[in-house]
Design an enzyme around this catalytic site. Structure first.
Site, PDB file in Angstrom:
ATOM      1  N   LEU A  64       1.182  -1.651   0.078  1.00 59.71           N
ATOM      2  CA  LEU A  64      -0.163   0.225   0.168  1.00 59.71           C
ATOM      3  C   LEU A  64       0.590   1.502   0.307  1.00 59.71           C
ATOM      4  O   LEU A  64       0.244   2.319   0.445  1.00 59.71           O
ATOM      5  CB  LEU A  64      -0.788   0.338   0.970  1.00 59.71           C
ATOM      6  CG  LEU A  64      -2.287  -0.904   0.883  1.00 59.71           C
ATOM      7  CD1 LEU A  64      -2.781  -1.170   2.375  1.00 59.71           C
ATOM      8  CD2 LEU A  64      -3.444  -1.053   0.418  1.00 59.71           C
ATOM      9  N   TYR A 119       1.570  11.379 -11.879  1.00 60.11           N
ATOM     10  CA  TYR A 119       0.966   9.691 -11.162  1.00 60.11           C
ATOM     11  C   TYR A 119       0.194   8.816 -11.414  1.00 60.11           C
ATOM     12  O   TYR A 119       0.924   7.229 -10.866  1.00 60.11           O
ATOM     13  CB  TYR A 119      -0.198  10.492  -9.992  1.00 60.11           C
ATOM     14  CG  TYR A 119      -0.479   9.896  -8.599  1.00 60.11           C
ATOM     15  CD1 TYR A 119       0.036   9.593  -7.783  1.00 60.11           C
ATOM     16  CD2 TYR A 119      -1.541   8.997  -8.982  1.00 60.11           C
ATOM     17  CE1 TYR A 119      -0.575   8.355  -6.524  1.00 60.11           C
ATOM     18  CE2 TYR A 119      -1.733   8.136  -8.177  1.00 60.11           C
ATOM     19  CZ  TYR A 119      -2.004   7.550  -6.959  1.00 60.11           C
ATOM     20  OH  TYR A 119      -2.200   7.086  -6.070  1.00 60.11           O
ATOM     21  N   LYS A 123       2.263   4.727 -11.725  1.00 60.98           N
ATOM     22  CA  LYS A 123       1.513   3.800 -10.697  1.00 60.98           C
ATOM     23  C   LYS A 123       1.349   2.391 -12.001  1.00 60.98           C
ATOM     24  O   LYS A 123       1.128   1.527 -11.530  1.00 60.98           O
ATOM     25  CB  LYS A 123      -0.262   4.066 -10.659  1.00 60.98           C
ATOM     26  CG  LYS A 123       0.229   4.664  -9.128  1.00 60.98           C
ATOM     27  CD  LYS A 123      -0.034   3.659  -8.186  1.00 60.98           C
ATOM     28  CE  LYS A 123      -0.286   4.421  -6.697  1.00 60.98           C
ATOM     29  NZ  LYS A 123       0.135   3.958  -5.887  1.00 60.98           N
ATOM     30  N   ASN A 148     -11.649   7.107  -5.978  1.00 65.66           N
ATOM     31  CA  ASN A 148     -11.644   7.577  -4.973  1.00 65.66           C
ATOM     32  C   ASN A 148     -11.877   6.966  -3.507  1.00 65.66           C
ATOM     33  O   ASN A 148     -13.142   6.102  -4.187  1.00 65.66           O
ATOM     34  CB  ASN A 148     -11.893   9.244  -5.146  1.00 65.66           C
ATOM     35  CG  ASN A 148     -12.164  10.371  -6.587  1.00 65.66           C
ATOM     36  OD1 ASN A 148     -11.295  10.611  -5.971  1.00 65.66           O
ATOM     37  ND2 ASN A 148     -12.715   9.552  -7.367  1.00 65.66           N
ATOM     38  N   PRO A 310     -42.739   9.599  41.542  1.00 61.74           N
ATOM     39  CA  PRO A 310     -43.843   8.624  42.523  1.00 61.74           C
ATOM     40  C   PRO A 310     -45.244   8.706  42.147  1.00 61.74           C
ATOM     41  O   PRO A 310     -45.647  10.211  43.019  1.00 61.74           O
ATOM     42  CB  PRO A 310     -42.915   9.032  43.525  1.00 61.74           C
ATOM     43  CG  PRO A 310     -42.211   9.001  43.276  1.00 61.74           C
ATOM     44  CD  PRO A 310     -41.544  10.431  42.335  1.00 61.74           C
ATOM     45  N   GLY A 311     -45.802   8.104  41.758  1.00 65.44           N
ATOM     46  CA  GLY A 311     -47.457   8.087  42.211  1.00 65.44           C
ATOM     47  C   GLY A 311     -48.045   8.656  40.774  1.00 65.44           C
ATOM     48  O   GLY A 311     -49.072   8.883  41.315  1.00 65.44           O
TER      49      GLY A 311
END
Length: 400
Positions: A64, A119, A123, A148, A310-311
């Site tokens: 890589l 580039y 490659k 990409n 509560p309640g």
């Protein structure tokens, strides 16, 4: 299996190393019979001696390493072709003919706008070097031309528009889009990593190219990840704006399994600054307790949390079309329901010790009573539609 990854500290390298280590540690058990004994991580700060040892012991190599944005264009050939030569020479020195994968680029097609790419030329030269190596040694060589890439840990303001957009929008920085209609072909990092691990098993996908278009074919000279996404810059930005607004709208965007939106959302979240990881919710508080909307969806209603003191009795209303799930997660409660044209009351006693989901039926008036004299009652509520103050579909009527 001993696996060598060159460029291990790069975007792809870090993601691949992390998942291979998950396999090695027994945390990822869904890759069939892939066994990872050791991951050799080689990068620019590694030594020649390390490369020598890794090449002697490796059972599979992922190359890589490469140069994307050098100060001098000549460095493309040195970084992309030169190191590849060193790697293959070292493998040859040890008579190691293990499989070798090369990370190349769609620019190596030298087609269309890539015709003059330095580039791409570097490659392409690297690809031919690997193919020659395969011919002379008999080694299995896998050459991938990636479009990409995007995903977590991708470097912004470098060579990925998606990484830059995600980073800038997450951090309230400006972005520049010259042409919203520009289309990109994008490959998500997890899809790439899954393909790399499949390649270890010998299950890689092969292809040929027509210009820059990938044509999957079992006998292809090249290799490819079969899942990519073609989407315009405008569509990407619109999605990111929607993600950015979520803490205010509470609306979760549509993110179907396998969709670009799902992958982009995960990518976007990886760029959030610390101060945005948590965000406040609006609590509607009164003497009875509180009610807070948690999440909304466009097509599947909303989730809220209700806290009763509560309640306290809450509810005492009915709906025509709206219906809900009540799920008590802490405390004890009595849920009562009665069809509005009937005297029969349905009673459901529930508690956080045995969590259940109770339907609030359309056409039934309903309530929820905190049975404790001391503890708050906490109930998660899902409703099949988001609350609309202009048409609330909620009508007061006591159950008893």
């Amino acid at each position: 299996m001993y696996i060598l990854i060159t460029g291990a500290k790069g975007f792809v390298g870090r993601n691949l190393v992390a998942q291979l280590n998950n396999i090695k540690d027994g945390k990822a058990k869904f890759y069939g019979d892939v066994v990872v004994d050791e991951v050799f991580e080689y990068d620019i700060d590694s030594t020649p001696d390390e490369l020598d040892r890794y090449c002697r012991e490796a059972d599979f190599v992922f190359n890589l390493a490469g140069v994307n944005r050098p100060q001098n264009p000549d460095e493309f050939m040195q970084g992309n072709f030169g190191f590849a030569s060193t790697l293959l020479d070292t493998l040859r020195k040890h008579n190691n003919t293990c499989p070798v994968m090369l990370s190349s680029s769609i620019q190596a097609t030298l087609a269309g706008r890539f015709g003059t790419s330095e580039y791409g030329k570097s490659k392409k030269a690297g690809e031919e070097l690997f193919f020659d190596y395969a011919a002379t040694t008999g080694a299995r060589v896998l050459v991938y031309r990636f479009p990409n890439l995007f995903g977590k840990w991708c470097r912004p303001n470098y060579n990925s528009a998606v990484a830059t957009f995600c980073n800038n929008i997450a951090n309230d920085l400006p972005i520049t889009v010259n042409d919203r209609s520009t289309e990109l072909e994008l490959l998500y990092i997890d899809d790439l990593v899954d393909e790399m691990i499949a390649a270890i098993r010998g299950d890689e996908h092969h292809c040929e190219f027509e210009g820059v278009d990938t044509i999957l074919t079992p006998q292809g000279r090249y290799c490819a990840v079969p899942v990519t996404h073609k989407i315009t810059l405008g569509e990407i930005v619109d999605l990111l704006d929607e993600f950015h607004a979520q803490p205010q709208s509470l609306t979760i965007p549509d993110i179907p399994e396998g969709s670009f939106a799902k992958k982009l959302y995960s990518t976007y979240l990886s760029y959030l600054p610390k101060e945005k990881v948590a965000f406040p919710l609006k609590m509607n508080i009164d003497a009875r307790g509180s009610f807070t909307e948690l999440l909304r969806t466009r097509n599947n209603g909303q989730v809220s949390i209700n806290i009763s003191k509560p309640g306290i009795t809450k509810g005492q209303h009915w709906h025509n079309t709206k219906w809900e799930f009540f799920m008590v997660v802490a405390g004890r409660a009595l849920i009562q329901q009665r069809r509005i044209d009937s005297d029969e009351v349905l009673n459901f006693e529930v508690s956080g010790d045995n969590i259940q989901a109770v339907h609030m039926l359309p056409g039934y008036t309903h309530n929820i009573i905190n049975l404790s004299d001391t503890d708050d009652l906490v109930t998660v509520m899902w409703c099949n539609e988001c609350f609309d103050p202009n048409r609330p579909d909620t009508y007061f009527l006591p159950v008893e």
